[in-house]
Design a protein around this motif. Structure first.
Motif, PDB file in Angstrom:
ATOM      1  N   THR A  91     -19.402 -46.393 -33.129  1.00  0.00           N
ATOM      2  CA  THR A  91     -18.607 -47.308 -32.144  1.00  0.00           C
ATOM      3  C   THR A  91     -19.560 -48.345 -31.601  1.00  0.00           C
ATOM      4  O   THR A  91     -19.963 -49.331 -31.276  1.00  0.00           O
ATOM      5  N   ALA A  92     -20.014 -47.429 -30.119  1.00  0.00           N
ATOM      6  CA  ALA A  92     -21.069 -48.164 -29.361  1.00  0.00           C
ATOM      7  C   ALA A  92     -22.260 -48.422 -30.050  1.00  0.00           C
ATOM      8  O   ALA A  92     -23.511 -49.130 -29.568  1.00  0.00           O
ATOM      9  N   LEU A  93     -22.839 -47.783 -30.859  1.00  0.00           N
ATOM     10  CA  LEU A  93     -24.422 -47.966 -31.516  1.00  0.00           C
ATOM     11  C   LEU A  93     -24.101 -48.874 -32.017  1.00  0.00           C
ATOM     12  O   LEU A  93     -24.625 -50.863 -32.666  1.00  0.00           O
ATOM     13  N   VAL A 114     -15.181 -56.733 -26.620  1.00  0.00           N
ATOM     14  CA  VAL A 114     -14.055 -56.831 -26.394  1.00  0.00           C
ATOM     15  C   VAL A 114     -13.485 -55.345 -27.293  1.00  0.00           C
ATOM     16  O   VAL A 114     -13.706 -55.106 -27.039  1.00  0.00           O
ATOM     17  N   ILE A 115     -14.251 -56.055 -28.531  1.00  0.00           N
ATOM     18  CA  ILE A 115     -14.024 -55.648 -29.268  1.00  0.00           C
ATOM     19  C   ILE A 115     -14.196 -53.550 -30.062  1.00  0.00           C
ATOM     20  O   ILE A 115     -13.408 -52.595 -29.720  1.00  0.00           O
ATOM     21  N   SER A 116     -15.631 -53.952 -29.194  1.00  0.00           N
ATOM     22  CA  SER A 116     -16.112 -52.588 -29.351  1.00  0.00           C
ATOM     23  C   SER A 116     -15.853 -51.729 -27.955  1.00  0.00           C
ATOM     24  O   SER A 116     -15.330 -50.319 -27.926  1.00  0.00           O
ATOM     25  N   ALA A 117     -15.385 -52.267 -27.123  1.00  0.00           N
ATOM     26  CA  ALA A 117     -15.072 -51.773 -25.816  1.00  0.00           C
ATOM     27  C   ALA A 117     -13.510 -51.264 -25.865  1.00  0.00           C
ATOM     28  O   ALA A 117     -12.773 -50.216 -25.819  1.00  0.00           O
ATOM     29  N   SER A 118     -12.535 -52.167 -26.268  1.00  0.00           N
ATOM     30  CA  SER A 118     -11.449 -51.453 -26.979  1.00  0.00           C
ATOM     31  C   SER A 118     -11.672 -50.363 -27.846  1.00  0.00           C
ATOM     32  O   SER A 118     -10.574 -49.568 -27.645  1.00  0.00           O
ATOM     33  N   PRO A 167     -19.199 -53.455 -21.110  1.00  0.00           N
ATOM     34  CA  PRO A 167     -18.318 -54.225 -21.849  1.00  0.00           C
ATOM     35  C   PRO A 167     -17.645 -55.531 -21.994  1.00  0.00           C
ATOM     36  O   PRO A 167     -17.632 -56.134 -22.470  1.00  0.00           O
ATOM     37  N   PHE A 168     -16.642 -54.455 -21.856  1.00  0.00           N
ATOM     38  CA  PHE A 168     -15.222 -55.395 -21.485  1.00  0.00           C
ATOM     39  C   PHE A 168     -15.222 -56.581 -20.633  1.00  0.00           C
ATOM     40  O   PHE A 168     -14.886 -57.623 -21.320  1.00  0.00           O
TER      41      PHE A 168
END
Length: 497
Positions: free
Chosen positions: A84-86, A110-114, A9-10
């Motif tokens: 978070t991933a969901l 980016v927010i999810s990956a971070s 995702p990043f």
């Protein structure tokens, strides 16, 4: 596997930001959904059990500082990682609409990956780096796509060629306040990390066993701002009310959990010094439960009411953490996950209503949604009663376990303090019921207003809402899926690969 899960995702998020003029919004959102599905699958498969660090990666990074690229999933972080991933996946699905900006999808990724990096970090410096990486993209989400007049897609001219309306200037003010508060918290956190690392001669969470009192105070203050704990909460209502729907969802379901997870880690790895701070933390949490409930009852803006309700729900989590007991830690993790799912659903639904009515004002939306948009009304009522703690739904166990932790007192709080906090928390439960029933009465019940709306939940909205509804019911009926991870009482420092 973990590095792949974070990288997908990043990298895609950065690519979408760079290629936003060459791809349509719906295509970007579909790519994002695929990426987050892959990430969620990898993180689900990495689990090896509560007694070990799953999927551990440990390689050299900044050797003079003793910092390492040390990643892994423990029984404390796995529920946060999956949620978070969901949530990232559901946000991408939500953005599959004709006027979605590719840049917004990129920022969500980016927010999810971070955030996933925060939960998976086993090195304090790496933890801090990921913590900060999640901060700046959220400022752009709120400032560029936030507006009191913007719906769930968040329309703004971002240079992609999409025709959008300008962001409300108040959204930039709210975003800047959010940034200032969280940067201040990050500065305190960094100083605390340095003191802990110096005291333990290590940055590795698996090797830290205690730290000075001043470090615990700084770390607790840093995470208390992110949680947020009263009186450090003032950035939250405006940020939520101005953010686009996916921004509000990420703030509630993911960003607040960076704070609660940090407090849990602090309680586990700094037991003696954290115990000195715990009574003050628990007291602030209980004050937040009662105060936020009273504030909710005075709100007309639906998003603002949900934002204030988050402060109260985080108060239950903070109270549980302050007991520093096994039940308290389990309650904190379960309560955080339950809040993420339930409040995420509430913000998605408030976005649906705002798209249809152009406002989040409950009085402007009008009464009688049961007759005008029955599926939105039913789903909203379900989310509301889940949030107030109806037995059989996830919100019930989050509150009950926190109350049990306070009742059993633990080894840190005194009995008079813990039971007084328990009584105030029970009062908060009653007040929470009152303001959610008020919201149901104002928008769902009664005779339909003159404003008629034929469009109910569409397929995209129904899919997102349906997933969250199912999970709220499943965790309500089978809380052991999360609580069972803590039966062994294994601490992060005791987990072995």
């Amino acid at each position: 596997m973990i590095t792949t899960a974070l990288t997908i995702p990043f990298v895609l998020g950065l690519a979408l930001l760079l290629l936003r003029k060459r791809i349509s919004g719906p295509a970007a959102a579909r790519l994002g959904a695929v990426a987050m599905t892959a990430t969620l699958t990898l993180l689900a498969l990495v689990w090896e059990g509560s007694d070990r660090i799953s999927g551990e990666v440990d390689v050299a990074w900044i050797e003079p500082l003793g910092a390492r690229l040390h990643l892994g999933v423990t029984h404390l972080s796995w529920p946060f990682v999956l949620m978070t991933a969901l949530i990232g996946l559901l946000c991408c699905v939500w953005l599959i609409a004709g006027d979605t900006s590719p840049a917004l999808v990129g920022l969500v990724l980016v927010i999810s990956a971070s955030s996933l990096g925060v939960f998976a970090s086993l090195d304090l410096l790496l933890f801090f780096v990921f913590f900060e990486l999640a901060l700046i993209p959220m400022w752009f989400v709120i400032a560029w796509w936030g507006s009191s007049n913007v719906g769930s897609s968040g329309h703004l001219d971002d240079g992609s060629g999409h025709k959008n309306v300008p962001a409300d200037e108040t959204a930039r003010v709210a975003a800047t306040r959010f940034l200032l508060f969280t940067v201040t918290g990050s500065a305190l956190l960094l100083v605390g990390i340095v003191l802990v690392a110096r005291d333990n001669q290590s940055l590795q969470l698996t090797e830290i066993d205690g730290g000075p009192l001043v470090a615990a105070v700084l770390i607790v203050l840093g995470f208390a701002i992110k949680t947020p704990v009263v009186p450090l909460h003032t950035w939250l209502p405006d940020a939520h009310s101005k953010a686009p729907t996916v921004g509000s969802v990420l703030l509630a379901a993911v960003f607040l959990k960076l704070g609660t997870y940090g407090l849990v880690i602090g309680a586990v790895v700094l037991p003696e010094s954290f115990a000195e701070v715990a009574p003050y933390l628990g007291g602030a949490g209980v004050i937040g439960i009662v105060w936020s409930a009273l504030a909710c009852y005075a709100q007309d803006d639906l998003k603002r009411m949900i934002a204030f309700s988050s402060i109260g729900h985080m108060g239950f989590v903070v109270l549980a953490i302050s007991t520093m007991s096994d039940v308290g830690i389990a309650a904190a993790v379960f309560g955080s996950v339950a809040h993420g799912l339930i409040t995420g659903l509430l913000f998605f639904l408030s976005g649906s209503l705002k798209d249809r009515f152009g406002t989040a004002s409950m009085r402007a939306i009008g009464r009688g949604l049961y007759a005008r948009t029955p599926w939105i009304a039913v789903t909203f009522v379900f989310a509301a009663i889940a949030s107030l703690g109806l037995p059989g739904l996830a919100g019930f166990w989050g509150e009950l376990l926190s109350l049990r932790a306070a009742y059993e007192v633990g080894d840190v709080l005194s009995k008079p303090f813990a039971w007084t906090a328990l009584a105030l928390a029970v009062l908060g439960v009653a007040l929470t019921t009152a303001y959610f029933l008020r919201a149901i009465r104002l928008v769902a019940q009664g005779e339909p207003s003159a404003r008629e709306v034929a469009r109910d939940l569409d397929a995209r909205e129904a899919a997102v809402s349906g997933v969250l509804v199912v999970l709220i019911v499943v965790l309500g009926l089978a809380p052991g899926l999360v609580v069972g991870l803590y039966d062994s009482g294994v601490a992060i420092g005791q987990a072995a690969p």
